[in-house]
Motif scaffolding. Sequence first.
Motif, short mmCIF file in Angstrom:
data_model
loop_
_atom_site.label_atom_id
_atom_site.label_comp_id
_atom_site.label_asym_id
_atom_site.label_seq_id
_atom_site.Cartn_x
_atom_site.Cartn_y
_atom_site.Cartn_z
N ALA A 1 0.80 -1.22 0.00
CA ALA A 1 0.00 0.00 0.00
C ALA A 1 0.83 1.27 0.00
CB ALA A 1 -0.94 0.00 1.21
N LEU A 2 2.15 1.14 -0.06
CA LEU A 2 2.99 2.33 -0.11
C LEU A 2 2.71 3.16 -1.36
CD1 LEU A 2 6.34 0.78 1.16
CD2 LEU A 2 4.93 2.44 2.37
N ASP A 3 3.04 4.44 -1.27
CA ASP A 3 2.64 5.36 -2.32
C ASP A 3 3.27 5.02 -3.67
OD1 ASP A 3 0.99 7.62 -2.83
OD2 ASP A 3 2.78 8.83 -3.09
N PHE A 4 4.48 4.46 -3.66
CA PHE A 4 5.14 4.14 -4.93
C PHE A 4 4.73 2.79 -5.48
CE2 PHE A 4 8.03 2.73 -1.53
CZ PHE A 4 8.15 1.39 -1.85
N SER A 5 3.92 2.05 -4.71
CA SER A 5 3.57 0.69 -5.13
C SER A 5 2.45 0.70 -6.15
CB SER A 5 3.15 -0.14 -3.91
OG SER A 5 2.59 -1.36 -4.32
N PRO A 6 2.58 -0.04 -7.24
CA PRO A 6 1.49 -0.15 -8.20
C PRO A 6 0.31 -0.95 -7.67
CG PRO A 6 3.31 -1.58 -8.83
CD PRO A 6 3.79 -0.77 -7.68
N MET A 7 0.49 -1.61 -6.52
CA MET A 7 -0.58 -2.41 -5.93
C MET A 7 -1.56 -1.57 -5.12
SD MET A 7 -0.21 -5.75 -6.59
CE MET A 7 -0.02 -5.12 -8.26
N LYS A 8 -1.22 -0.30 -4.88
CA LYS A 8 -2.08 0.53 -4.02
C LYS A 8 -3.48 0.67 -4.61
CE LYS A 8 -2.15 5.00 -1.67
NZ LYS A 8 -1.36 6.22 -1.34
N GLU A 9 -3.57 0.93 -5.92
CA GLU A 9 -4.88 1.07 -6.55
C GLU A 9 -5.64 -0.25 -6.51
OE1 GLU A 9 -6.44 3.71 -7.52
OE2 GLU A 9 -4.75 4.95 -6.85
N ALA A 10 -4.90 -1.37 -6.62
CA ALA A 10 -5.56 -2.67 -6.56
C ALA A 10 -6.17 -2.90 -5.19
CB ALA A 10 -4.57 -3.78 -6.90
N LEU B 1 -3.22 -7.32 15.29
CA LEU B 1 -4.00 -7.14 14.07
C LEU B 1 -4.45 -5.69 13.93
CD1 LEU B 1 -5.30 -8.39 11.58
CD2 LEU B 1 -7.27 -9.02 12.98
N ARG B 2 -4.79 -5.05 15.03
CA ARG B 2 -5.18 -3.64 14.99
C ARG B 2 -4.02 -2.78 14.51
NH1 ARG B 2 -7.45 -2.35 20.85
NH2 ARG B 2 -8.12 -0.41 19.87
N ILE B 3 -2.83 -3.06 15.03
CA ILE B 3 -1.65 -2.25 14.65
C ILE B 3 -1.37 -2.39 13.17
CG2 ILE B 3 0.83 -2.00 14.99
CD1 ILE B 3 0.38 -2.92 17.90
N GLU B 4 -1.32 -3.64 12.66
CA GLU B 4 -1.00 -3.86 11.25
C GLU B 4 -2.07 -3.26 10.35
OE1 GLU B 4 1.74 -4.95 10.13
OE2 GLU B 4 2.66 -5.75 11.95
N SER B 5 -3.33 -3.36 10.75
CA SER B 5 -4.41 -2.80 9.92
C SER B 5 -4.33 -1.29 9.87
CB SER B 5 -5.77 -3.25 10.47
OG SER B 5 -5.87 -4.66 10.48
N LEU B 6 -4.08 -0.65 11.01
CA LEU B 6 -3.93 0.80 11.01
C LEU B 6 -2.72 1.23 10.21
CD1 LEU B 6 -4.82 1.53 14.75
CD2 LEU B 6 -6.10 2.31 12.74
N TRP B 7 -1.68 0.44 10.26
CA TRP B 7 -0.47 0.75 9.49
C TRP B 7 -0.77 0.72 7.99
CZ3 TRP B 7 4.52 -0.57 12.38
CH2 TRP B 7 5.60 0.11 11.82
N ALA B 8 -1.51 -0.31 7.57
CA ALA B 8 -1.87 -0.41 6.16
C ALA B 8 -2.79 0.75 5.76
CB ALA B 8 -2.55 -1.75 5.89
N LEU B 9 -3.76 1.10 6.60
CA LEU B 9 -4.66 2.21 6.29
C LEU B 9 -3.89 3.52 6.21
CD1 LEU B 9 -7.67 1.24 8.57
CD2 LEU B 9 -7.64 1.25 6.07
N LYS B 10 -2.88 3.67 7.07
CA LYS B 10 -2.05 4.87 7.04
C LYS B 10 -1.36 5.01 5.68
CE LYS B 10 1.94 4.54 9.03
NZ LYS B 10 3.00 4.43 10.08
N HIS B 11 -0.85 3.89 5.15
CA HIS B 11 -0.19 3.95 3.85
C HIS B 11 -1.18 4.21 2.72
CE1 HIS B 11 3.51 1.45 5.35
NE2 HIS B 11 3.47 2.67 5.83
N VAL B 12 -2.36 3.62 2.83
CA VAL B 12 -3.37 3.85 1.79
C VAL B 12 -3.78 5.32 1.76
CG1 VAL B 12 -5.72 3.32 1.06
CG2 VAL B 12 -4.22 1.48 1.82
N ALA B 13 -3.91 5.91 2.95
CA ALA B 13 -4.38 7.30 3.02
C ALA B 13 -3.37 8.30 2.48
CB ALA B 13 -4.72 7.65 4.47
#
Length: 1005
Positions: A666-675, A696-708
Motif C-alpha cells: 500500500a505504499l505510495d510508490f507501489s502499483p498495488m495501491k490502486e488494486a 491485528l489492529r496495529i497492522e491494519s492501522l499501518w496499512a490504512l495509514k499507507h493507503v491514506a
Amino acid sequence: MTRAATPPILLQLQNPDSLSTQAAALRSLKNETIGHEQRKEAWIRWGILPILAQVLSTRQSSPGKTAASELNGPASRDPPSPTTDADKACLQAIIILGSLAQGGAAFLSPIFASGTLSILLTILSAPDCPRFFVLPILRTLNNVADRLPLQSQQQGRKDTRLADLLFSTDHVGALSRIIAQDYTSHQDVAAIELAAALVGKLCTEEVHKAILADCGVLDALAVKLASFIVAQGFVLPGAEAHVQGPGALGALPPPAPPSARLAPILRAVTVIVEHSKWRAEHFLSSPAIRTVFPKQVPEFAPADVKRGPWGSTYLSGSAVPRQTGANPLEYFLPPVPLSPGKPSVSVANFPPLGPQASHRRHSHSFPSPFSLLDPPGTADDEENAVIPWLLYVLRAEGGMARLMAARLVTVLFRLSLTRKHRVAMLCYLVIPILLRMLDKDYAVLDDAEGCPDGGLIPPGDRLREEAPAVLATLVIDDQELQKHAVEGGAIKRLSQLLKETYNPLHENAQPMWSADGSSDGGDDDDPDTRPPDCRLGAQGFSPRHCHVMRYRENILKALAALVPFKDEYRKAVCENGVVPYIIDSLKPCPRDPPADTANPKNTAVDGNPTPTLLAACGAARMLTRSVSVLRTSLIDAGVAPPLFVLIQHPDIDVQIAATSVICNLALDFSPMKEAIISAEILPVLCEHAHSTNTKLRIESLWALKHVACNSTNDVKIKIVESLGSGWIKHIITQDPTAALAQRGIDEEGDNGTGTGMSRANSAGEQVDLLNPVDPSPERDDDLKMADTMPPSKMSLEMFLPDATRRRRLALHGDLDQSTQARQDDIAVQEQTFDLIRNLICGPGASEMIDHLFREIGQDVLLDALTDKLRPRAIALPPRRDTAAPPQRALQVPTEILVSVTYVIIHLAAGLPWHRQLLVSHRDLLRHLVGYFNHNHRDVRINCVWVVINLTYEDDASDRDGCRERASTLRSMGVMDRLASLEDDPDLDVRERTKTAQHLVKSMVS
C-alpha cells in the motif's frame, strides 16, 4: 450387510473370569493387533478403548505412601517385570494403547475421547509407580505426540491437548522425577531421553515453558547436560573446590554413559529457553551448570592479598591481577579471522603458540586456576562457559546432536547472552556447518531417538528439515551473518530446495481399510452414531507430506531472514526463480480436506497449512521492501490476489501476517495501491482495526495509514467513515501512560531513585519491582544448599529452583508481559495519529481538516493533542518514612510525541483559521514549548516546523495573522527555545532553526 460375530477375545475382556484370564486375553490382543492397521480399526469400532480405560483405572496407588523424595532409592528395587496379574494386565493395556497410537492420526481422536491418556499420566505421576510401567507409558505418550502434527496439518492452532495434560501441575512433577534420575541403567537412559523428547515435541506454548522452568524440569535437564560435560572431561579445573558453594549441587553430577544421547537433552533445553532471556539466564544459573562451570575469576599474587583484623581478605592498593588468559574451553576452538567492521576479537580466539596450545580431551592442562575473590570484569567478559562448550560440540559431534548444539547456541546468541566477538565465530564455524547440512549427501547416523518425530521419516531428512530454521534464527537482524551466509551460497541452495518441495510425492502407503465395505468387522450401525471413543477421526496426512510442508516453511523462513536489508540479496532471490513458488506458498489448503490425504499431489492447488502460510507471508514481506522487485517480479507472479484471500483467513495469525505484507503493497510508490482500493480491501482493514487482537489492529492501522497517504479525499473519507468517528475519538483520547500507572511500573525506573514499588508476582509473592533480585544476606544464607549428598541420593527438591530464582523468574515474566502490553497500547495510538496525519496532508488537506473537525469535533481533537503533550506524574506506593506518597514524573512515549507533533505540523499548514485555532488554544502551544530540547531529534525538529508553519506568510491577506501568531509565540519564550537549538548536533535541526528564527523576527520587528 451382516453384523460380524463378536470376537472371543472381546467377550473375555468384557466379562473376564479372573485377572489372569484378562491378562492372557490382553496379551493375545496385543499379538493380534501389533503391525496390523486394519485389525486396529476393527477393534476401535468394537469398543476396545473403553475396556482398556477400565483396565488401566484399576491400577490404584498404594495407600499411605507419600511422594518419593529420593532418586534411585526404594523405586530402584522394583522387580524388572510385573509379578501380579493386575500389573500384567495393566502393562498389556499400556502396550496395546501405544500400538493403537502408531496406527496414525485417525486413532488419536478415539484415544483422547476415551480418557486413557489422563489415566496413564495419573499412573506415571503416582509416587509408587513401578519402574516397569515408566518406559511403556513414555513410549505411548511419544507415539501420540509423534502423530499429533499429522492430525493437525491443516488446523490453524497446534493440538495442545496432550501438552495441557502433561504440563499440568498434577503431572509435570513426573517429568522432573524421571529426568532428574541418574543414568544408572539402560532403562533409566531410555526413560530420561523419552521424557526429554516429550518436552521437545510438545512444549510450544509460553505458559508451558514457564511451568517447566518454574517446576524444576529445566534445572533437571541442566543436570543431564552437566553429566555429558563431566563425561567429556570438560569440567573446569578447580570446580571441585566450589561444589559446596552457594547455588551449587554439592557434588559433581555422575558422567553420562556412552549410550546416552545428547540431542534430546539439548532440544528440550532449547525449546524451554527460546524467546525468553529470563528462562535462558535461569538455565545458565542452574546449580548443575554452576557446579561444572564455576565462574572464573582473576588470580592475584599472594603478596597482594591482605588479611584484615577479623579474618576477611582484601587487596592491596597496588594489586594487579595476573594474566588469566581466556576461558579454558576457548583453546579447543580454532582461531577465526576478524570480521570487517567489527571490534577486534578477544585474544580468546587466538590461543598462543607453544606447549599451552596442546591439550588432551580428557586431561586438560588449563592455564589458570580459580581464585576465591570476586572478579571486577565487565559484562562482556561474563559469558557462560556453556557457549564455547556448545561450539565445541557443534564441531566434534554429528547428526542431530550437532544441529541441536547449533540451535541452542543460536538461541543464546539471539538473547544477547554471548560475547560480542562470537559473531566472527558464528560466521566461520556455525554457518558453514548449517549450509553443509542442506546438502543431500550430508551423512547422518541412524539416530531416530534424537529426532522429534520418533523416526517417522529418515534422520537425514529430519536434519535437513530443521537446519534452515536454525539458519534463519541465526542470521536474522545481523548483516554480517547474512553476508557470510549469502557468500556461502545460501540463497542459491535454499532456492533450489524450495523448488524441490513442490516435486510430486510418491507415497507407498496403502489406503486404510474401511469396514463399511466389508462384512469383516463391520456392522449395520451408522459410524456417526457410535460413541467418540469407538470411531476413528480424520485420516490425517502422511509423515512425508508433513515433512515437506515443514521443510518448505523453514526454507521460506531462511530466505526471509537473509534479505531484509540488502536489495541485492532480494534481487538474487528473484534471479533464482523462486518468486512464483513463494506466491504458491501463499495459497491455503482448501476448506474441504482431500479424500485421500495419504497420497497428496503436492501441487499449488493442494495449498499449504497455516505455519507455511505464515512463513510465506514473511518471505513476501521481505521482498516487498524492494521497489524494483515489487514493480516487476512480485507483480508478474501475482502477489496481491492470494494476500487478499489470506487477509480473511480463519486463523488470526495469518490475517496479521497477510496484513503486514499489504502494508508494504500500500505504499505510495507501489502499483498495488490502486488494486487494494479497488478490491474493496479497505472495509476489511477497517474491520480488523476494531479487532480485540492488538497486533491485528496495529497492522491494519499501518496499512490504512499507507493507503491514506496522497490518496484522494473520497478514499480518505471512506476510511474515516469505515473506522467510525466514535472509535477514532476513543483511541486518541486514551492516556498513553494510563496502563503504566495501573501496573505500577515506571518507564524510567532505570534512571529513578531507589524508591520501592511492591506488587504481587505470578507466584503470589510481594516483590520490590525496583530491586527484584537483591535478597538480604541473611535470607540468602538460608537458601544455600549446605547439605551434601551422594549423586545417587540427590533429593528431588534439589532440582526445584530456590526461592530467589523462582521469584526472579516469575517477576521477569510478569514484567515482560506488562511491557509488551503497554508497547502494544502505545503502538495502536501511534498508528492512529499517523493515520490522522496522512488524512490531513497532501492535495485537499484543508477540506480533510474541516471534515475531521466535523466528525470528531475540533475541541476533541485539539484537546487530545494537548493531553498527549501534558506533563504527568505517577503516585508511587507510600513509604513508611514519608508522610505523603512520593510522585515521579512520567515521560510521554517518544513514539506518541513524534506522531502528535506531526499532526500539529499539518494543522499549522492549513488555512489561516486552522492556525489561529492552534494559537488560541489555552494549553496546546504552552505544552509544546517544553519539548524543544527533547532528546529525540524528530521531536525537536517537529517543534521547529510548527513554528515555521505558524509564522509562514501564504499571502498578503494573512500578514496580520502571522504577526499576531509570531507575537504569541515570542511571549511564550519560543525565541529562547530556538536559541538553545542553534548548536544542536543535528544539521537539519540547526538549519530549520535558522529559518524559524528569521520568520519570527521578521514578523515582530
